[in-house]
Enzyme design. Sequence first.
Site, mmCIF file in Angstrom:
data_model
loop_
_atom_site.group_PDB
_atom_site.id
_atom_site.type_symbol
_atom_site.label_atom_id
_atom_site.label_comp_id
_atom_site.label_asym_id
_atom_site.label_seq_id
_atom_site.Cartn_x
_atom_site.Cartn_y
_atom_site.Cartn_z
ATOM 1 N N HIS A 1 0.831 -1.219 0.000
ATOM 2 C CA HIS A 1 0.000 0.000 0.000
ATOM 3 C C HIS A 1 0.856 1.255 0.000
ATOM 4 O O HIS A 1 1.229 1.781 1.051
ATOM 5 C CB HIS A 1 -0.973 0.007 1.189
ATOM 6 C CG HIS A 1 -2.106 0.975 0.979
ATOM 7 N ND1 HIS A 1 -3.404 0.571 0.759
ATOM 8 C CD2 HIS A 1 -2.129 2.327 0.899
ATOM 9 C CE1 HIS A 1 -4.176 1.639 0.581
ATOM 10 N NE2 HIS A 1 -3.421 2.724 0.674
ATOM 11 N N GLU B 1 -11.825 3.007 5.847
ATOM 12 C CA GLU B 1 -10.885 3.973 6.390
ATOM 13 C C GLU B 1 -11.695 5.142 6.959
ATOM 14 O O GLU B 1 -11.671 5.405 8.156
ATOM 15 C CB GLU B 1 -9.932 4.455 5.287
ATOM 16 C CG GLU B 1 -8.965 5.546 5.717
ATOM 17 C CD GLU B 1 -8.227 6.201 4.540
ATOM 18 O OE1 GLU B 1 -8.711 6.120 3.401
ATOM 19 O OE2 GLU B 1 -7.172 6.819 4.793
ATOM 20 N N HIS C 1 1.245 4.903 -2.496
ATOM 21 C CA HIS C 1 0.800 5.678 -3.654
ATOM 22 C C HIS C 1 1.988 6.345 -4.335
ATOM 23 O O HIS C 1 2.997 6.637 -3.700
ATOM 24 C CB HIS C 1 -0.226 6.724 -3.234
ATOM 25 C CG HIS C 1 -1.493 6.112 -2.727
ATOM 26 N ND1 HIS C 1 -2.520 5.747 -3.552
ATOM 27 C CD2 HIS C 1 -1.872 5.760 -1.468
ATOM 28 C CE1 HIS C 1 -3.492 5.217 -2.823
ATOM 29 N NE2 HIS C 1 -3.124 5.208 -1.556
ATOM 30 N N ASP D 1 1.338 4.017 2.870
ATOM 31 C CA ASP D 1 0.332 4.849 2.214
ATOM 32 C C ASP D 1 0.976 6.041 1.478
ATOM 33 O O ASP D 1 1.171 5.973 0.268
ATOM 34 C CB ASP D 1 -0.721 5.309 3.239
ATOM 35 C CG ASP D 1 -2.088 5.567 2.607
ATOM 36 O OD1 ASP D 1 -2.213 5.386 1.390
ATOM 37 O OD2 ASP D 1 -3.026 5.939 3.335
ATOM 38 N N ASP D 2 1.280 7.110 2.192
ATOM 39 C CA ASP D 2 1.880 8.304 1.588
ATOM 40 C C ASP D 2 2.978 8.869 2.476
ATOM 41 O O ASP D 2 2.757 9.864 3.175
ATOM 42 C CB ASP D 2 0.803 9.399 1.405
ATOM 43 C CG ASP D 2 -0.299 8.976 0.452
ATOM 44 O OD1 ASP D 2 0.012 8.667 -0.716
ATOM 45 O OD2 ASP D 2 -1.467 8.953 0.882
ATOM 46 N N HIS E 1 -9.763 0.719 -1.839
ATOM 47 C CA HIS E 1 -9.729 1.287 -0.488
ATOM 48 C C HIS E 1 -11.134 1.165 0.122
ATOM 49 O O HIS E 1 -12.125 1.370 -0.558
ATOM 50 C CB HIS E 1 -9.427 2.788 -0.531
ATOM 51 C CG HIS E 1 -7.994 3.146 -0.769
ATOM 52 N ND1 HIS E 1 -7.314 2.786 -1.894
ATOM 53 C CD2 HIS E 1 -7.121 3.859 -0.014
ATOM 54 C CE1 HIS E 1 -6.078 3.260 -1.823
ATOM 55 N NE2 HIS E 1 -5.930 3.921 -0.690
HETATM 56 ZN ZN LIG Z 1 -4.115 4.701 0.242
#
Ligand SMILES: [Zn+2]
Length: 342
Positions: free
Chosen positions: A20, A207, A22, A285-286, A204
Amino acid sequence: MEARTVGDRPISELPKAHLHLHFTGSMRHTTLVELAAEHGVHLPDALVEDWPPRLRATDERGWFRFQRLYDIARSVLQTPDDLRRLLRETAEDEAAEGSGWLEIQVDPSGYAARFGGLTPTVELVLDAAREAGAAAGVGIGVVIAANRIRHPLDAKTLARLAVRYAGRGVVGFGLSNDERRGRAYDFEGAFRIARHGGLLSDPHGGELLGPASVRECLETLKADRIGHGVRAVEDPRLLESIVERGVTLEVCPASNVSLGVAATAADVPVRTLYEAGASIALGADDPLLFGSRLARQYELVRAEHGFADAELAELARQSINGSAAPDDVRKRLLTGVDTWLD
Ligand SMILES: [Zn+2]
């Protein structure tokens, strides 16, 4: 109850898969600042001296601010060399943290205008990923992700495009952006195209919204994996069917804390999901917006949830087993996990 002994084996030496992450969000902060200067892009303080930004996405305004910062960051990627640099550095960072297989998520629509359209963008990303992975010794698969706040027909176009590259670098099809503004249900057609074309279903869900959203990913999109999915803990029967189907949850502790999905890392329900038998792949994630990469997620789980080394090794195995890595890579990484534990 007997206290668990938390170990001290180096996390960066534990072989794992990163499922996961991006595309823009994987950029090094230093690279963001350098490319912005090079291309004359003005960065807000939150991306320079106040980095990493303080975010809170549990309301729409907070999510909008997160997306706006993300868009500004993406705007520094202006040439093919910028994309290649991002992937090269990301692959190096993955290798340094013990990740032997990376699946990076990209919505090519965000870059298409600058790189000659959707198809040339995908080809550029795939070529850059191959080159970067080979140089760093990390296998890289690409997950093409549709934006759930755009029209479902756009998602179908992307799914058809993604399928053309199945077996040639594209491994999955995703669905990102604000769950509150685009139901999984509306993207059933796109995901059917992707699944029939041999891609993993990897939306996704769970969340920003609760169990109902996760259930749509499961029932309607036939998810093989779910991005986040942490809110499945609110519904034990749902969690049970996640376990039964062998769906992997891509749990991203630092992201959940940054966006206010959980108050602290101790509140991310990693232990509950793990004890219930769910497969978990920890993810960053980021990193560009949340300030930490993959190894840090394992550190958090060790520190905040008392995961012993044998349990961290099990999480690493689950990440590898939930991946689309080819058999030889999978086998090599799993053997490495055993060696780490010995
Ligand atoms: Zn994500």
